[in-house]
Design an enzyme around this catalytic site. Structure first.
Site, short mmCIF file in Angstrom:
data_model
loop_
_atom_site.label_atom_id
_atom_site.label_comp_id
_atom_site.label_asym_id
_atom_site.label_seq_id
_atom_site.Cartn_x
_atom_site.Cartn_y
_atom_site.Cartn_z
N CYS A 39 40.44 51.26 -3.51
CA CYS A 39 39.81 51.52 -2.20
C CYS A 39 39.46 50.23 -1.49
O CYS A 39 38.76 49.39 -2.04
CB CYS A 39 38.48 52.23 -2.41
SG CYS A 39 38.62 53.96 -2.36
N CYS B 165 43.34 47.61 10.93
CA CYS B 165 42.30 48.54 11.38
C CYS B 165 41.37 47.82 12.35
O CYS B 165 41.02 46.68 12.13
CB CYS B 165 41.49 49.04 10.17
SG CYS B 165 40.24 50.27 10.62
N CYS C 172 35.72 45.76 3.71
CA CYS C 172 37.07 46.32 3.58
C CYS C 172 38.14 45.27 3.90
O CYS C 172 38.09 44.62 4.96
CB CYS C 172 37.21 47.52 4.52
SG CYS C 172 38.85 48.24 4.48
N CYS D 255 47.58 58.19 -1.32
CA CYS D 255 46.68 57.66 -0.29
C CYS D 255 47.53 57.00 0.78
O CYS D 255 48.27 56.05 0.49
CB CYS D 255 45.75 56.66 -0.98
SG CYS D 255 44.62 55.85 0.13
N CYS E 231 35.02 46.93 9.22
CA CYS E 231 34.00 47.17 8.19
C CYS E 231 33.94 45.93 7.29
O CYS E 231 34.97 45.40 6.88
CB CYS E 231 34.33 48.41 7.37
SG CYS E 231 34.32 49.91 8.35
N GLU F 253 50.92 49.79 3.33
CA GLU F 253 50.87 50.15 1.92
C GLU F 253 50.37 51.58 1.72
O GLU F 253 49.55 52.08 2.48
CB GLU F 253 49.91 49.19 1.18
CG GLU F 253 50.41 47.75 1.18
CD GLU F 253 49.46 46.79 0.50
OE1 GLU F 253 49.96 45.96 -0.27
OE2 GLU F 253 48.24 46.83 0.73
N1 SAH Z 1 38.97 54.44 8.02
C1 SAH Z 1 38.80 55.49 7.08
C2 SAH Z 1 39.79 55.46 5.93
C3 SAH Z 1 40.03 54.14 5.24
S1 SAH Z 1 38.82 53.52 4.15
C4 SAH Z 1 37.38 55.52 6.58
O1 SAH Z 1 36.60 54.65 6.97
O2 SAH Z 1 37.01 56.44 5.85
C5 SAH Z 1 38.87 54.50 2.72
C6 SAH Z 1 37.58 54.44 1.88
O3 SAH Z 1 37.50 53.22 1.13
C7 SAH Z 1 36.34 54.47 2.74
O4 SAH Z 1 35.38 55.31 2.20
C8 SAH Z 1 35.89 53.04 2.69
O5 SAH Z 1 34.57 52.92 3.04
C9 SAH Z 1 36.20 52.67 1.27
N2 SAH Z 1 36.26 51.22 1.04
C10 SAH Z 1 36.71 50.28 1.89
N3 SAH Z 1 36.64 49.06 1.34
C11 SAH Z 1 36.14 49.22 0.10
C12 SAH Z 1 35.86 48.33 -0.98
N4 SAH Z 1 36.09 47.01 -0.88
N5 SAH Z 1 35.37 48.85 -2.13
C13 SAH Z 1 35.17 50.18 -2.25
N6 SAH Z 1 35.41 51.06 -1.28
C14 SAH Z 1 35.89 50.60 -0.10
#
Ligand code: SAH
Length: 353
Positions: A346, A117, A124, A110, A121, A97
């Site tokens: 995000c 991934c 996420c 984006c 995390c 996506e």
């Molecule tokens: N792997 C990279 C890029 C993908 S995440 C990274 O870690 O930066 C893109 C952004 O979205 C990151 O800052 C991540 O921490 C944030 N993010 C991920 N899940 C989220 C959520 N459920 N709510 C808000 N931000 C989130």
């Protein structure tokens, strides 16, 4: 498996690679520039559109190569915010996506760098779906090219590597796509409109600094404290906050570009007094700004463990936190939650397997 990938695609090749390719088939170097221009500026998907190439060369190219990599499956619109989510399918039937986020002065695309991934995390959605594979340069560039075809190339002003995956774990490919996007021949984009976001892989951050590409770098920080950050982001057990910030300072020094710290806010976890103090101390050490991101629900992934316990910081507390930082002369933005109605905000990007 669909049988679309017999010929190798020219998408995702850099100008140098295209020039070499044409040299290899006995054509002049400038053919590389012409094809670069057709693919990346005119968004061509058919060699027959390339009218400054002879008919016989066009035929030869279509016999040997393709201009295909992703297929656009669906486009979803968020009626609330104008955010658009694109679902693509790879030739080996993976779904990925990308999202266009319209703002006042810019529209940001984006893009994803991996299917899923590996970093896991806890907040996420992409992390929860697991890791399938790296995307190819063609597949990364094609997200932009196909979205640009729909949205208008001139309307997409910025690109952020913040979709699915960790760009620095698909490093060489990410670098290649950055060099395509930032090429002088690619009209309308430039290095200061491109941001790579990372969870923090110190060695690769330094390598990106040394690459000379000088794109913007965002670090998903979320906490200055190792114990809390490790709970949220298991990768922090491998690379500590100190090691990552060392690399970040190196990046900032070598490239002379301000760093963006992304800070997703979790109730009573990283929104305390000591977090304000730690962020203030950090921001005194380098040129940076903080992007505060309200935690977007990942309930659509039905998570367990710590993921199910995370709660968003209430908005009034976010505003208090941000104001305290601003009083300390730190530039802080609150990122508007865009597209959560279509699971495009995000951290909500995930395709259920
Ligand atoms: N792997 C990279 C890029 C993908 S995440 C990274 O870690 O930066 C893109 C952004 O979205 C990151 O800052 C991540 O921490 C944030 N993010 C991920 N899940 C989220 C959520 N459920 N709510 C808000 N931000 C989130």
């Amino acid at each position: 498996m669909k049988n679309k990938k017999e010929k190798s695609t020219l998408k995702g090749l850099t100008i140098t690679e295209l020039q070499l390719l044409f040299k290899g088939i006995g054509e002049p170097k400038y053919r590389g520039e012409q094809v670069f221009n057709w693919m990346y500026n005119h968004l061509s998907t058919d060699f027959n559109e390339m009218l400054n190439l002879s008919k016989s060369l066009r035929e030869k190219l279509s016999q040997q190569f393709s201009l295909q990599s992703l297929e656009l499956i669906t486009v979803q619109n968020s009626p609330n915010t104008g955010t658009k989510k694109y679902l693509f399918e790879t030739n080996d039937n993976h779904k990925i996506e990308s999202v266009v986020i319209p703002e006042k002065e810019r529209n940001t695309l984006c893009i994803s760098t991996q299917v899923g991934c590996p970093l896991d995390c806890k907040f996420c959605a992409t992390g929860l779906m697991g890791y399938k594979r790296n995307l190819t340069a063609a597949e990364i560039v094609d997200q932009y090219l196909l979205a640009a075809k729909d949205y208008g190339k001139e309307n997409i002003t910025n690109i952020v590597y913040m979709g699915m995956g960790e760009p620095l774990l698909n490093f060489d490919t990410t670098l290649k796509t950055l060099s395509i996007f930032t090429s002088e021949l690619n009209k309308g984009l430039s290095r200061n409109r491109i941001t790579v976001s990372t969870a923090g892989i110190p060695g690769k951050i330094k390598q990106l600094a040394d690459s000379g590409l000088r794109v913007k770098l965002a670090l998903s920080l979320h906490s200055c404290f190792n114990d809390i950050r490790s709970k949220l982001m298991p990768v922090n057990n491998k690379y500590s906050v100190e090691e990552i910030l060392d690399a970040i300072k190196y990046y900032s020094r070598i490239t002379n570009t301000p760093i963006v710290f992304e800070y997703t806010m979790f109730n009573n976890l990283n929104d305390r007094e000591e977090d304000i103090k730690a962020l203030t101390k950090l921001c005194k050490q380098l040129s940076c700004k903080i992007n505060v991101i309200p935690f977007n629900s990942i309930a659509h992934m039905s998570p367990g463990g710590i993921s199910s316990l995370l709660e968003p910081t209430p908005m009034d507390k976010i505003v208090y936190f941000v104001n305290r930082l601003r009083e300390n002369n730190i530039t802080v933005m609150i990122r508007k939650t865009q597209g959560s109605d279509i699971a495009a905000a995000c951290g909500q990007l995930a395709v259920k397997y």
